[in-house]
Design a protein around this motif. Structure first.
Motif, mmCIF file in Angstrom:
data_model
loop_
_atom_site.group_PDB
_atom_site.id
_atom_site.type_symbol
_atom_site.label_atom_id
_atom_site.label_comp_id
_atom_site.label_asym_id
_atom_site.label_seq_id
_atom_site.Cartn_x
_atom_site.Cartn_y
_atom_site.Cartn_z
ATOM 1 N N ALA A 1 149.520 -24.356 150.209
ATOM 2 C CA ALA A 1 149.028 -23.017 149.754
ATOM 3 C C ALA A 1 147.364 -23.431 149.090
ATOM 4 C CB ALA A 1 149.733 -22.371 148.799
ATOM 5 N N ALA A 2 146.813 -22.556 149.411
ATOM 6 C CA ALA A 2 145.348 -22.799 148.670
ATOM 7 C C ALA A 2 145.391 -22.450 147.118
ATOM 8 C CB ALA A 2 144.319 -21.482 149.332
ATOM 9 N N PRO A 3 144.256 -23.033 146.489
ATOM 10 C CA PRO A 3 144.532 -22.774 145.108
ATOM 11 C C PRO A 3 144.735 -21.350 144.568
ATOM 12 C CG PRO A 3 142.756 -24.397 145.807
ATOM 13 C CD PRO A 3 143.248 -23.662 146.851
ATOM 14 N N ARG A 4 143.835 -20.465 145.114
ATOM 15 C CA ARG A 4 144.158 -19.031 144.670
ATOM 16 C C ARG A 4 145.651 -18.461 145.052
ATOM 17 N NH1 ARG A 4 142.583 -17.216 140.494
ATOM 18 N NH2 ARG A 4 144.668 -16.880 140.162
ATOM 19 N N GLU A 5 145.972 -18.728 146.144
ATOM 20 C CA GLU A 5 147.452 -18.271 146.443
ATOM 21 C C GLU A 5 148.551 -19.081 145.637
ATOM 22 O OE1 GLU A 5 150.325 -18.730 150.373
ATOM 23 O OE2 GLU A 5 148.260 -19.269 150.523
ATOM 24 N N LEU A 6 148.145 -20.278 145.455
ATOM 25 C CA LEU A 6 149.148 -20.975 144.366
ATOM 26 C C LEU A 6 149.241 -20.425 143.300
ATOM 27 C CD1 LEU A 6 150.867 -23.581 143.926
ATOM 28 C CD2 LEU A 6 148.560 -24.801 143.046
ATOM 29 N N LEU A 7 148.276 -20.096 142.496
ATOM 30 C CA LEU A 7 148.182 -19.650 141.003
ATOM 31 C C LEU A 7 148.809 -17.978 141.368
ATOM 32 C CD1 LEU A 7 145.020 -20.953 139.715
ATOM 33 C CD2 LEU A 7 147.446 -21.761 139.351
ATOM 34 N N ASP A 8 148.260 -17.212 142.231
ATOM 35 C CA ASP A 8 149.072 -16.075 142.190
ATOM 36 C C ASP A 8 150.456 -15.880 142.607
ATOM 37 O OD1 ASP A 8 146.438 -14.922 142.004
ATOM 38 O OD2 ASP A 8 146.062 -14.612 144.355
ATOM 39 N N ARG A 9 150.943 -16.907 143.287
ATOM 40 C CA ARG A 9 152.357 -16.857 143.455
ATOM 41 C C ARG A 9 153.118 -17.519 142.211
ATOM 42 N NH1 ARG A 9 154.618 -17.912 148.477
ATOM 43 N NH2 ARG A 9 156.663 -18.103 147.416
ATOM 44 N N LEU A 10 152.416 -18.549 141.345
ATOM 45 C CA LEU A 10 152.929 -18.867 140.227
ATOM 46 C C LEU A 10 152.916 -17.802 139.052
ATOM 47 C CD1 LEU A 10 153.952 -21.366 138.506
ATOM 48 C CD2 LEU A 10 151.393 -21.708 137.860
ATOM 49 N N HIS A 11 151.954 -17.012 139.140
ATOM 50 C CA HIS A 11 151.953 -15.877 138.342
ATOM 51 C C HIS A 11 153.005 -14.872 138.550
ATOM 52 C CE1 HIS A 11 149.433 -12.299 136.381
ATOM 53 N NE2 HIS A 11 150.643 -12.662 135.688
ATOM 54 N N ARG A 12 153.343 -14.471 139.646
ATOM 55 C CA ARG A 12 154.279 -13.616 140.064
ATOM 56 C C ARG A 12 155.756 -14.385 139.725
ATOM 57 N NH1 ARG A 12 151.127 -12.776 144.510
ATOM 58 N NH2 ARG A 12 152.402 -14.036 145.897
ATOM 59 N N ASP A 13 155.837 -15.586 140.200
ATOM 60 C CA ASP A 13 157.423 -16.078 139.980
ATOM 61 C C ASP A 13 157.583 -16.238 138.560
ATOM 62 O OD1 ASP A 13 157.605 -15.814 142.618
ATOM 63 O OD2 ASP A 13 157.066 -17.864 143.087
ATOM 64 N N LEU A 14 156.465 -16.566 137.873
ATOM 65 C CA LEU A 14 156.709 -17.007 136.302
ATOM 66 C C LEU A 14 157.395 -15.649 135.693
ATOM 67 C CD1 LEU A 14 153.825 -19.224 135.190
ATOM 68 C CD2 LEU A 14 156.197 -19.921 135.285
ATOM 69 N N LEU A 15 156.502 -14.389 136.097
ATOM 70 C CA LEU A 15 156.775 -13.234 135.275
ATOM 71 C C LEU A 15 158.358 -13.025 135.883
ATOM 72 C CD1 LEU A 15 153.727 -11.052 135.585
ATOM 73 C CD2 LEU A 15 154.754 -12.056 133.685
ATOM 74 N N ARG A 16 158.595 -12.984 137.051
ATOM 75 C CA ARG A 16 159.966 -12.636 137.568
ATOM 76 C C ARG A 16 161.276 -13.636 137.025
ATOM 77 N NH1 ARG A 16 158.701 -12.400 142.379
ATOM 78 N NH2 ARG A 16 159.023 -14.401 143.060
#
Length: 347
Positions: A305-320
């Motif tokens: 995953a590209a850096p931006r995609e990686l952090l966006d997914r991390l953000h969503r998954d942490l909140l979930r």
């Protein structure tokens, strides 16, 4: 407005014994919570006209009493609306000042420095705050791209001052110190001075974990000095590596107790390699059962995953994972090495 029309319609359509008209004073009272002064007064006047119209249909509704109640409530609602608008304006100005201060302290990172792609994520545990005790910074120096990430003891706004002392010291010294150990010693001194100068009975001393990464322009590797910070993750040829330090280095402001022996590790970091730096708020995020967020396993399941995609997914998954509630500040920086041919070495 819908409530006013509904009450008016019911008042005309139902027998007088039900007396829906007595609910008309509620309309301007509710309007004061959302509307400016003039619309609130106009709504009260409309309710008064409705009441007068009802008096021609039903002569024994007690119109003078209800009309008086509408007038009194409308005047009180208009004054309440005026006070609300004043407080909203004051709060808006305070937020503008706070946002400006927070942007100066934790300014947005550049998305690319030389051939290094950089993306960042920050989530403050304290509501309405953009920053807390976690911090990061990047500097394009003659020695390479230098990144700082760290975590001050405590969380929320109480830790902002200590984080500011560390960030500002890094910004001053990252360009001048040829060795990472020199930067860390300056950060150690700065945080120690801050801890002495700021008298806080709830937190008599401050310390922070910190990690500095130096991506050299022509060397094909990254140098890392880790002072008690969570180890970064390296994505290399599809494999995930946890970059544990070869020897522990003391957190900032604890060198007097643990010694100032700092260890710098050098790791291969070539074109296409990616590294994730993060604070312990990421790995200490808990689910409903109390289990910690499994970051390395999550990275392996995510795949490339590209850096931006990686952090966006991390953000969503942490909140979930946490059920939408974060108990600690969270900071993360993802960096990816570009092609060597795109590098322009500073002089």
């Amino acid at each position: 407005m819908i409530l006013t029309v509904l009450i008016s319609g019911l008042a005309f359509a139902t027998p007088r014994e039900i007396a829906f008209s007595r609910l008309l004073p509620a309309a301007p009272a509710l309007a004061a919570a959302m509307w400016p002064v003039v619309p609130t007064i106009l709504l009260g006047a409309f309710c008064l006209l409705v009441m007068i119209g009802l008096s021609f249909v039903y002569s024994d509704l007690g119109t003078p009493y209800t009309a008086g109640a509408i007038a009194a409530v409308t005047l009180a609602a208009a004054y309440t609306s005026h006070l609300r608008l004043q407080r909203e304006e004051a709060l808006f100005q305070i937020r503008l000042v706070a946002d400006a201060a927070q942007k100066v302290l934790l300014r947005p990172l550049p998305r690319r420095v030389q051939n290094v792609e950089i993306e960042s994520l920050y989530l403050a545990a304290q509501e309405q705050a953009r920053i807390g005790g976690d911090f990061y910074e990047v500097a394009d120096t003659p020695y390479g791209v230098r990144l700082l990430i760290g975590d001050v003891r405590g969380k929320g706004l109480s830790a902002v001052g200590a984080a500011s002392a560390v960030i500002n010291c890094f910004r001053e010294n990252a360009y001048d110190q040829p060795d990472l150990r020199g930067i860390i010693r300056r950060l150690e001194t700065s945080l120690g001075r801050y801890s002495v100068a700021i008298l806080d009975p709830d937190q008599p001393e401050h310390f922070a974990t910190a990690l500095i990464a130096e991506i050299q322009y022509g060397g094909g590797h990254v140098r890392i000095l880790n002072c008690g910070h969570p180890p970064p993750l390296l994505v290399q040829s599809g494999e995930i590596r946890v970059l544990e330090p070869t020897a522990p280095s003391p957190p900032l402001n604890l060198a007097a107790l643990l010694g100032d022996d700092y260890t710098v590790d050098s790791i291969d970091f070539t074109s296409g390699d990616q590294m994730l730096l993060y604070t312990d708020g990421v790995t200490e995020t808990r689910d409903r059962t109390g289990a910690f967020f499994p970051l390395p396993e999550w990275m392996r399941e995510l795949g490339p995953a590209a850096p931006r995609e990686l952090l966006d997914r991390l953000h969503r998954d942490l909140l979930r994972y946490s059920g939408g509630r974060l108990d600690d500040d969270i900071a993360a920086v993802a960096v990816r090495c570009g092609h060597h041919g795109a590098r322009t070495r500073r002089t």
